[in-house]
Design an enzyme around this catalytic site. Structure first.
Site, short mmCIF file in Angstrom:
data_model
loop_
_atom_site.label_atom_id
_atom_site.label_comp_id
_atom_site.label_asym_id
_atom_site.label_seq_id
_atom_site.Cartn_x
_atom_site.Cartn_y
_atom_site.Cartn_z
N ALA A 108 -3.45 0.01 6.53
CA ALA A 108 -3.30 0.39 5.12
C ALA A 108 -3.63 1.87 4.95
O ALA A 108 -3.02 2.58 4.16
CB ALA A 108 -4.23 -0.47 4.28
N GLN A 109 -4.61 2.31 5.73
CA GLN A 109 -5.05 3.70 5.65
C GLN A 109 -3.88 4.67 5.90
O GLN A 109 -3.63 5.59 5.13
CB GLN A 109 -6.17 3.92 6.69
CG GLN A 109 -6.84 5.24 6.56
CD GLN A 109 -7.88 5.52 7.65
OE1 GLN A 109 -8.40 6.61 7.69
NE2 GLN A 109 -8.20 4.58 8.50
N LYS A 148 -17.31 -1.41 4.32
CA LYS A 148 -16.02 -2.10 4.22
C LYS A 148 -15.64 -2.30 2.74
O LYS A 148 -14.50 -2.12 2.34
CB LYS A 148 -16.13 -3.46 4.93
CG LYS A 148 -14.88 -4.29 4.90
CD LYS A 148 -13.89 -3.85 5.94
CE LYS A 148 -12.66 -4.72 5.97
NZ LYS A 148 -11.68 -4.22 6.90
N TYR A 192 0.82 -1.21 0.00
CA TYR A 192 0.00 0.00 0.00
C TYR A 192 0.86 1.27 0.00
O TYR A 192 0.65 2.18 -0.80
CB TYR A 192 -0.92 0.03 1.21
CG TYR A 192 -1.97 -1.04 1.16
CD1 TYR A 192 -3.09 -0.90 0.36
CD2 TYR A 192 -1.85 -2.21 1.90
CE1 TYR A 192 -4.06 -1.89 0.30
CE2 TYR A 192 -2.81 -3.21 1.86
CZ TYR A 192 -3.92 -3.04 1.05
OH TYR A 192 -4.85 -4.02 0.99
N GLU A 219 -11.42 -10.85 11.80
CA GLU A 219 -11.82 -10.86 10.38
C GLU A 219 -11.65 -12.25 9.78
O GLU A 219 -12.48 -12.71 8.99
CB GLU A 219 -11.01 -9.82 9.60
CG GLU A 219 -11.39 -8.39 9.95
CD GLU A 219 -11.00 -7.37 8.89
OE1 GLU A 219 -9.92 -7.52 8.30
OE2 GLU A 219 -11.78 -6.42 8.67
P1 FAD Z 1 2.29 -4.06 2.68
O1 FAD Z 1 1.09 -3.52 2.03
O2 FAD Z 1 2.14 -5.32 3.45
O3 FAD Z 1 3.41 -4.25 1.56
C1 FAD Z 1 4.72 -4.72 1.81
C2 FAD Z 1 5.32 -5.13 0.48
O4 FAD Z 1 6.70 -5.39 0.65
C3 FAD Z 1 4.70 -6.41 -0.09
O5 FAD Z 1 4.44 -6.24 -1.47
C4 FAD Z 1 5.78 -7.47 0.14
O6 FAD Z 1 5.72 -8.51 -0.82
C5 FAD Z 1 7.05 -6.62 0.02
N1 FAD Z 1 8.21 -7.16 0.74
C6 FAD Z 1 8.26 -7.58 2.01
N2 FAD Z 1 9.51 -7.96 2.34
C7 FAD Z 1 10.27 -7.75 1.24
C8 FAD Z 1 11.66 -7.92 0.95
N3 FAD Z 1 12.52 -8.36 1.88
N4 FAD Z 1 12.10 -7.62 -0.30
C9 FAD Z 1 11.25 -7.15 -1.25
N5 FAD Z 1 9.93 -6.96 -1.03
C10 FAD Z 1 9.44 -7.25 0.20
N6 FAD Z 1 -5.45 -2.17 7.53
C11 FAD Z 1 -6.48 -1.33 7.32
O7 FAD Z 1 -6.27 -0.11 7.19
N7 FAD Z 1 -7.77 -1.80 7.24
C12 FAD Z 1 -8.06 -3.11 7.30
O8 FAD Z 1 -9.22 -3.51 7.21
C13 FAD Z 1 -7.00 -4.04 7.50
N8 FAD Z 1 -7.23 -5.37 7.51
C14 FAD Z 1 -6.18 -6.24 7.58
C15 FAD Z 1 -6.44 -7.61 7.48
C16 FAD Z 1 -5.39 -8.52 7.52
C17 FAD Z 1 -5.68 -9.99 7.40
C18 FAD Z 1 -4.06 -8.05 7.68
C19 FAD Z 1 -2.90 -9.04 7.72
C20 FAD Z 1 -3.79 -6.70 7.78
C21 FAD Z 1 -4.85 -5.77 7.73
N9 FAD Z 1 -4.62 -4.39 7.80
C22 FAD Z 1 -5.66 -3.52 7.62
C23 FAD Z 1 -3.24 -3.86 7.98
C24 FAD Z 1 -2.66 -3.46 6.62
O9 FAD Z 1 -2.79 -4.52 5.70
C25 FAD Z 1 -1.20 -3.06 6.75
O10 FAD Z 1 -1.08 -2.09 7.74
C26 FAD Z 1 -0.68 -2.53 5.40
O11 FAD Z 1 -0.64 -3.59 4.48
C27 FAD Z 1 0.69 -1.90 5.54
O12 FAD Z 1 1.11 -1.44 4.30
P2 FAD Z 1 2.66 -1.47 3.91
O13 FAD Z 1 2.80 -0.70 2.65
O14 FAD Z 1 3.49 -1.08 5.07
O15 FAD Z 1 2.96 -3.02 3.67
#
Ligand code: FAD
Length: 405
Positions: free
Chosen positions: A318-319, A379, A13, A170
């Site tokens: 994600a937000q 949602k 995200y 969830e």
């Molecule tokens: P992510 O979106 O997780 O992206 C990380 C990226 O980095 C991925 O593409 C991964 O493949 C890549 N990556 C990881 N390690 C490496 C590496 N070593 N080398 C190269 N690439 C790598 N949040 C909400 O706001 N609302 C919700 O309803 C909600 N529901 C959720 C439900 C579930 C089941 C889960 C698990 C989480 C939920 N969350 C929700 C939390 C939200 O998903 C996370 O906070 C969000 O994804 C964080 O975004 P990010 O960009 O930090 O990481």
């Protein structure tokens, strides 16, 4: 003049939001932009519980990164980030090394097991698309072999979910909708399948509105979830989990499937790279930079932004990750223009909705409590909105949840 090089680590995200905003605001000769991700696709982390329960096909949860980026402006590198060397402005990948002028770290979260014995070996986690797929396949295998593998015990069908936070609840919401279908397919009586939710804290959805907590718990209980609240898991074994009974004794809850959903930490790359951190999350400055490194921005689950009202970090969502990505892109443009006055990050909390399966949910949106169909509809609107913010209308039409056509 050499173009400045911006490297973005992680296509989730936060990372993708940074990239799409940068590619909209910069021309190809303003900067060299490189996005690194370990898969050629982005997955919707917020939908992983559906893929894990088997209520949504894993393919629905992901889309190709190359379909989103403007390849005239952004180079995509599929590789694994091993370590960042901020003093040398370098990133070590699995197969090569990259240098940068500005770095954005958006590598997401990993499961936090709090040192509980056996969890790493015997429990599943809902951490990425592959781990979600493993849970789905394992549960299907257990049900499909129930009559044929000779054991035929109910423990074989028992499922323990560790954690009653958002992810655990969830997942349970999807699971209890899926189980009747699995029972039907494999001719198993529903009452033979036990689903436990085990939580160390004294309540379900800790920190959430008590009225909504009551609603969520009662919906899941009616669908067969047995809650063990205020009950820490001490150990996970091949047989199931050992829980603390509060009297110094432990009790074994037998289960063939244990899903650990009780905590996350930032990506271990943060620790390996030597940034100051607590559980792999970096307390970033008001511009989202790592302390001591003006050229390294850390966003999403790897960052910690303090909520001044509670004096605690905002929960990783994600937000917040997407709002951070948007701000970092804006500030990078200012930096490339040689400007010194950057914008500070202020989280605009639009609310939270926790789904309880396909057609039920609880939430607080724009300060109002909602439950049932209304919350579930909201949602799906939120899910579609995050697709829209990354890939516009075409991505919503391809992957969106509310199919209007
Ligand atoms: P992510 O979106 O997780 O992206 C990380 C990226 O980095 C991925 O593409 C991964 O493949 C890549 N990556 C990881 N390690 C490496 C590496 N070593 N080398 C190269 N690439 C790598 N949040 C909400 O706001 N609302 C919700 O309803 C909600 N529901 C959720 C439900 C579930 C089941 C889960 C698990 C989480 C939920 N969350 C929700 C939390 C939200 O998903 C996370 O906070 C969000 O994804 C964080 O975004 P990010 O960009 O930090 O990481």
């Amino acid at each position: 003049m050499n173009k400045q090089k911006i490297v973005i680590l992680g296509g989730g995200y936060g990372g993708l939001q940074t990239v799409v905003k940068l590619q909209k605001s910069l021309s190809p000769n303003e900067a060299e932009i490189i996005l690194v991700n370990n898969h050629p696709y982005h997955y919707e982390t917020t939908w992983l519980h559906e893929a894990a329960a088997g209520t949504l096909q894993p393919e629905r949860v992901r889309y190709s990164i190359e379909d989103i980026i403007d390849q005239r402006k952004v180079q995509f590198v599929q590789d694994t980030v091993e370590k960042i060397i901020p003093e040398e402005k370098k990133v070590q990948l699995g197969t090569r090394e990259l240098s940068y002028d500005y770095l954005v770290v958006a590598l997401g979260a990993e499961a936090e097991t709090f040192g509980i014995k056996g969890l790493k070996e015997h429990a599943f986690t809902i951490s990425n698309l592959d781990s979600a797929r493993k849970i789905k396949e394992h549960i299907e295998y257990v049900f499909s072999t129930y009559h044929s593998d000779g054991r035929n015990t109910d423990e074989q069908l028992s499922i323990v979910v560790g954690g009653a936070g958002f992810t655990g609840i969830e997942f349970l919401g999807e699971l209890v909708n899926r189980i009747p279908k699995l029972c039907d397919t494999y001719q198993i009586k529903r009452e033979n399948v036990k689903v436990y939710c085990i939580e160390a804290a004294p309540t379900v959805l800790p920190g959430f509105d008590p009225e909504l907590v009551k609603y969520a718990k009662s919906v899941l209980e009616k669908k067969g979830v047995e809650f063990l609240i205020g009950t820490p898991i001490k150990e996970c074994t091949k047989e199931g989990v050992l829980v603390d009974q509060g009297n110094g004794e432990t009790k074994l809850i037998k289960a063939n499937t244990v899903v650990w959903a009780a905590g996350v930490r930032g990506n271990s790359v943060i620790e390996k790279s030597g940034f100051e951190n607590v559980r792999a999350r970096v307390a970033v400055d008001s511009y989202l930079r790592a302390p001591g490194y003006d050229d390294v921005f850390i966003i999403g689950d790897c960052s910690a932004v303090i909520n001044k009202e509670t004096n605690r970090p905002y929960p990783p969502t994600a937000q917040i990750a997407m709002q951070q990505g948007k701000l970092v892109a804006k500030n990078l443009k200012l930096l490339l223009q040689g400007k010194k006055d950057l914008e500070t990050f202020v989280f605009d909390n639009k609310g939270t909705v926790c789904s309880l399966g396909e057609d039920d949910a609880v939430g607080i949106v724009f300060g109002k409590k909602i439950t049932g169909f209304k919350a579930s509809f909201m949602k799906k609107v939120i899910d579609n909105r995050s697709l829209f913010l990354i890939g516009g209308t075409s991505l919503v039409l391809k992957k969106g949840k509310l199919k209007l056509f």
